[in-house]
Design an enzyme around this catalytic site. Structure first.
Site, PDB file in Angstrom:
ATOM      1  N   SER A  24       3.705   0.176 -29.385  1.00  0.00           N
ATOM      2  CA  SER A  24       2.100   0.629 -29.694  1.00  0.00           C
ATOM      3  C   SER A  24       1.354   0.098 -30.685  1.00  0.00           C
ATOM      4  CB  SER A  24       2.109   1.805 -29.984  1.00  0.00           C
ATOM      5  OG  SER A  24       3.083   2.684 -29.551  1.00  0.00           O
ATOM      6  N   GLY A  95       3.614   1.706 -19.102  1.00  0.00           N
ATOM      7  CA  GLY A  95       2.939   2.673 -18.849  1.00  0.00           C
ATOM      8  C   GLY A  95       1.386   2.722 -19.851  1.00  0.00           C
ATOM      9  N   SER A 168      -0.557  13.809 -25.269  1.00  0.00           N
ATOM     10  CA  SER A 168      -0.277  12.373 -24.806  1.00  0.00           C
ATOM     11  C   SER A 168      -1.424  11.056 -25.607  1.00  0.00           C
ATOM     12  CB  SER A 168      -0.286  11.863 -22.985  1.00  0.00           C
ATOM     13  OG  SER A 168      -0.246  10.681 -22.592  1.00  0.00           O
ATOM     14  N   ASP A 315      10.328   9.419 -27.458  1.00  0.00           N
ATOM     15  CA  ASP A 315      11.356   8.120 -27.229  1.00  0.00           C
ATOM     16  C   ASP A 315      11.902   8.134 -28.121  1.00  0.00           C
ATOM     17  OD1 ASP A 315       8.775   7.543 -26.125  1.00  0.00           O
ATOM     18  OD2 ASP A 315       7.961   6.013 -26.889  1.00  0.00           O
ATOM     19  N   LYS A 342       8.706   9.867 -18.053  1.00  0.00           N
ATOM     20  CA  LYS A 342       9.044   8.248 -18.615  1.00  0.00           C
ATOM     21  C   LYS A 342       9.395   7.305 -17.249  1.00  0.00           C
ATOM     22  CE  LYS A 342       7.308  10.232 -22.476  1.00  0.00           C
ATOM     23  NZ  LYS A 342       6.507   9.844 -22.964  1.00  0.00           N
ATOM     24  N   ARG A 346      14.075  10.962 -17.994  1.00  0.00           N
ATOM     25  CA  ARG A 346      14.749  10.886 -19.155  1.00  0.00           C
ATOM     26  C   ARG A 346      15.961  12.297 -19.478  1.00  0.00           C
ATOM     27  NH1 ARG A 346      11.036   6.979 -22.774  1.00  0.00           N
ATOM     28  NH2 ARG A 346      11.275   4.940 -22.056  1.00  0.00           N
ATOM     29  N   ARG A 388      15.235   2.405 -22.908  1.00  0.00           N
ATOM     30  CA  ARG A 388      15.848   3.333 -23.880  1.00  0.00           C
ATOM     31  C   ARG A 388      17.243   4.039 -23.188  1.00  0.00           C
ATOM     32  NH1 ARG A 388      12.096   2.636 -27.684  1.00  0.00           N
ATOM     33  NH2 ARG A 388       9.523   2.503 -27.052  1.00  0.00           N
TER      34      ARG A 388
HETATM   35  O1  SPQ Z   1       4.766   2.472 -22.321  1.00  0.00           O
HETATM   36  P1  SPQ Z   1       5.483   3.896 -22.199  1.00  0.00           P
HETATM   37  O2  SPQ Z   1       6.527   2.863 -20.257  1.00  0.00           O
HETATM   38  O3  SPQ Z   1       4.639   5.017 -21.350  1.00  0.00           O
HETATM   39  O4  SPQ Z   1       6.226   3.486 -22.719  1.00  0.00           O
HETATM   40  C1  SPQ Z   1       7.473   4.965 -23.853  1.00  0.00           C
HETATM   41  C2  SPQ Z   1       8.598   4.495 -24.711  1.00  0.00           C
HETATM   42  O5  SPQ Z   1       9.513   4.507 -24.018  1.00  0.00           O
HETATM   43  O6  SPQ Z   1       8.242   2.814 -24.570  1.00  0.00           O
HETATM   44  C3  SPQ Z   1       6.874   6.253 -22.685  1.00  0.00           C
HETATM   45  F1  SPQ Z   1       8.306   5.994 -21.501  1.00  0.00           F
HETATM   46  O7  SPQ Z   1       6.461   4.572 -24.799  1.00  0.00           O
HETATM   47  C4  SPQ Z   1       5.118   5.519 -24.655  1.00  0.00           C
HETATM   48  C5  SPQ Z   1       5.231   7.156 -25.350  1.00  0.00           C
HETATM   49  O8  SPQ Z   1       6.377   7.665 -24.833  1.00  0.00           O
HETATM   50  C6  SPQ Z   1       3.963   4.909 -25.198  1.00  0.00           C
HETATM   51  C7  SPQ Z   1       2.481   5.516 -26.356  1.00  0.00           C
HETATM   52  C8  SPQ Z   1       1.675   4.897 -26.251  1.00  0.00           C
HETATM   53  O9  SPQ Z   1       2.213   3.763 -27.035  1.00  0.00           O
HETATM   54  O10 SPQ Z   1       0.986   6.092 -26.807  1.00  0.00           O
HETATM   55  C9  SPQ Z   1       3.218   6.620 -26.405  1.00  0.00           C
HETATM   56  C10 SPQ Z   1       4.161   7.703 -26.036  1.00  0.00           C
HETATM   57  O11 SPQ Z   1       3.025   8.138 -24.357  1.00  0.00           O
HETATM   58  P2  SPQ Z   1       2.346   9.558 -23.547  1.00  0.00           P
HETATM   59  O12 SPQ Z   1       2.469   9.852 -22.231  1.00  0.00           O
HETATM   60  O13 SPQ Z   1       3.517  10.081 -24.566  1.00  0.00           O
HETATM   61  O14 SPQ Z   1       1.360   8.839 -24.108  1.00  0.00           O
END
Ligand code: SPQ
Length: 429
Positions: A24, A95, A168, A315, A342, A346, A388
């Site tokens: 992140s 994402g 989120s 995560d 995700k 998951r 993961r």
């Molecule tokens: O980037 P991505 O694919 O969404 O990655 C994930 C992960 O498991 O590595 C989720 F699948 O992490 C996200 C996390 O779940 C990373 C993130 C961030 O860097 O802001 C926030 C979380 O997602 P969200 O949808 O809750 O904001």
């Protein structure tokens, strides 16, 4: 299909490792480096596939970036220096890249197209599309902008007050990045506290941001100054070895320089609640806190995980599900419906794959119920293209009897390219 034979029935795990940089924070350091004035340097950057997608998108937007392993240099362009990309911006499996980038592109005068892999194509984008449209961006895409591929035409933005319908960090961050380009103050209310790396990053780049309870306010048109970012180790990567040490006999594993931001440390709280033998030595509390985490073989009991802690460990829930198979009694995970959107669903992938290895695990609408303790056995399992899930199953192998074949292990490269190397260090020492 590509597959690998996992190490199974390990007698002990010992040693210390430095897990790679936080995913992140690595994404955000590139984005803010590109949007600030001057040269930003990053150390301990995560050179995983997701963060490399972020770098390549910014290169396509005209930003000069050099990356050599964990060292990155960025010549910042400021908010007004990005260029219209030639082709589609490819976010790969990430994402974070697509959602945060949309917040940035919402304030840019040009049109850009965004797409990713087959997993990204299934992930909901409406959550960012709605507030960004409200701020003035024109966005179109599959199903009216619900899914990729997306097209975005930015421009002059107006600030908004927005209550997040889901907890989120990606949606919050997209709105903050758009808010930084709007005239006036943007306010966001979170239903539960989510990771605050974007807020911390704004401050590191000389910007101002305020938080009162779950309400965050940022003023637009702030100039950001280049800086040096030293990325701490990723607690979401460390989590796999923390659980591995707790469930493998005769083990003691030390994870060095792991990020300890309290919006990410839910896994430590849950492991302690379950009786894990875990010690944390704090090394720094400046900016992003970090420290060393030591975990030893533990006698574990089941627990309930729900409510505000969920975003602090979202995560880590796949590896926590494995941990629960080694705990006496029932572990109930609730309020985690976000797991369904995700890289894979998951809840389904964890339940499906751990059941194959003999776990007593059941999926619910918003979580899982795991009854332990169970001895896991061999079988053929799959990452389903989700990093993961691939890592969780590799750790399951350590305590399973029999042979396990893992299909599609290369998904792990998204966040932890050295995962199998680090696992071998711990199993051989
Ligand atoms: O980037 P991505 O694919 O969404 O990655 C994930 C992960 O498991 O590595 C989720 F699948 O992490 C996200 C996390 O779940 C990373 C993130 C961030 O860097 O802001 C926030 C979380 O997602 P969200 O949808 O809750 O904001």
């Amino acid at each position: 299909m590509e597959s690998v034979a996992l190490q199974t029935g390990i007698s002990s795990l010992n040693g210390s490792i430095s897990v790679p940089g936080d995913k992140s924070i690595s994404h955000r350091s590139v984005m803010f480096g590109a949007l600030s004035e001057g040269e930003t340097t990053i150390s301990n950057f995560l050179p995983g596939a997701d963060c490399l997608s972020t770098i390549s998108c910014f290169k396509q937007l005209g930003v000069d970036i050099s990356q050599d392993g964990p060292t990155v240099r960025i010549s910042g362009k400021g908010f007004h220096g990005l260029q219209q990309p030639d082709g589609v911006l490819d976010v790969g499996n990430s994402g974070t890249t697509i959602r945060l980038l949309m917040g940035i592109l919402a304030g840019q005068e040009f049109e850009a197209s965004l797409a990713g892999d087959s997993s990204i194509a299934k992930r909901p984008m409406t959550r960012v599309v709605h507030p960004l449209r409200e701020m003035g961006a024109e966005i179109d895409g599959k199903n009216g902008g619900e899914f990729t591929p997306l097209k975005i035409k930015g421009g002059t933005l107006k600030p908004i007050s927005y209550e997040l319908p889901v907890a989120s960090a990606q949606v919050k961050s997209a709105i903050l990045l758009a808010g930084l380009q709007a005239e006036g103050a943007t306010t966001i209310v979170e239903p539960a506290r989510t990771r605050d790396h974007t807020e911390k990053m704004i401050e590191s780049f000389g910007g101002k941001i305020e938080r009162q309870g779950n309400t965050i306010t940022v003023k637009g048109k702030q100039a950001l100054r280049a800086t040096h970012i030293n990325v701490p180790g990723d607690i979401s990567s460390a989590a796999f070895f923390m659980v591995a040490a707790a469930i493998t006999p005769d083990s003691e594993v030390k994870l060095l320089n792991v990020g300890l931001n309290e919006t990410r440390t839910g896994i430590i709280d849950v492991m302690k609640q379950m009786g894990a033998d875990i010690t944390v030595d704090v090394l720094t509390t400046e900016g992003e806190p970090a420290g060393n985490i030591t975990v030893r073989t533990s006698k574990l009991t089941g627990t309930e995980i729900s409510g505000d802690i969920i975003p602090r460990l979202i995560d880590e829930l796949p590896i926590i599900a494995l941990l629960a198979t080694a705990a006496e009694g029932q572990t109930v995970i609730r309020d985690a419906a976000e797991l369904k959107v995700k890289e894979t669903n998951r809840i389904d992938t964890v339940v499906h794959e751990l059941t194959k290895l003999g776990a007593n695990i059941e999926g619910t609408d918003d979580g899982m119920i795991i009854t332990g303790k169970t001895k896991l056995h061999g079988g053929t399992v799959s990452s389903h293209g989700d990093h993961r899930i691939g890592m969780m199953l590799s750790i399951a192998g350590l305590v399973a009897e029999g042979e396990i074949e893992l299909e599609n292990p290369s998904a792990i490269d998204v966040s932890y390219p050295e995962f199998f190397e680090h696992l071998s260090i711990l199993t051989q020492s």
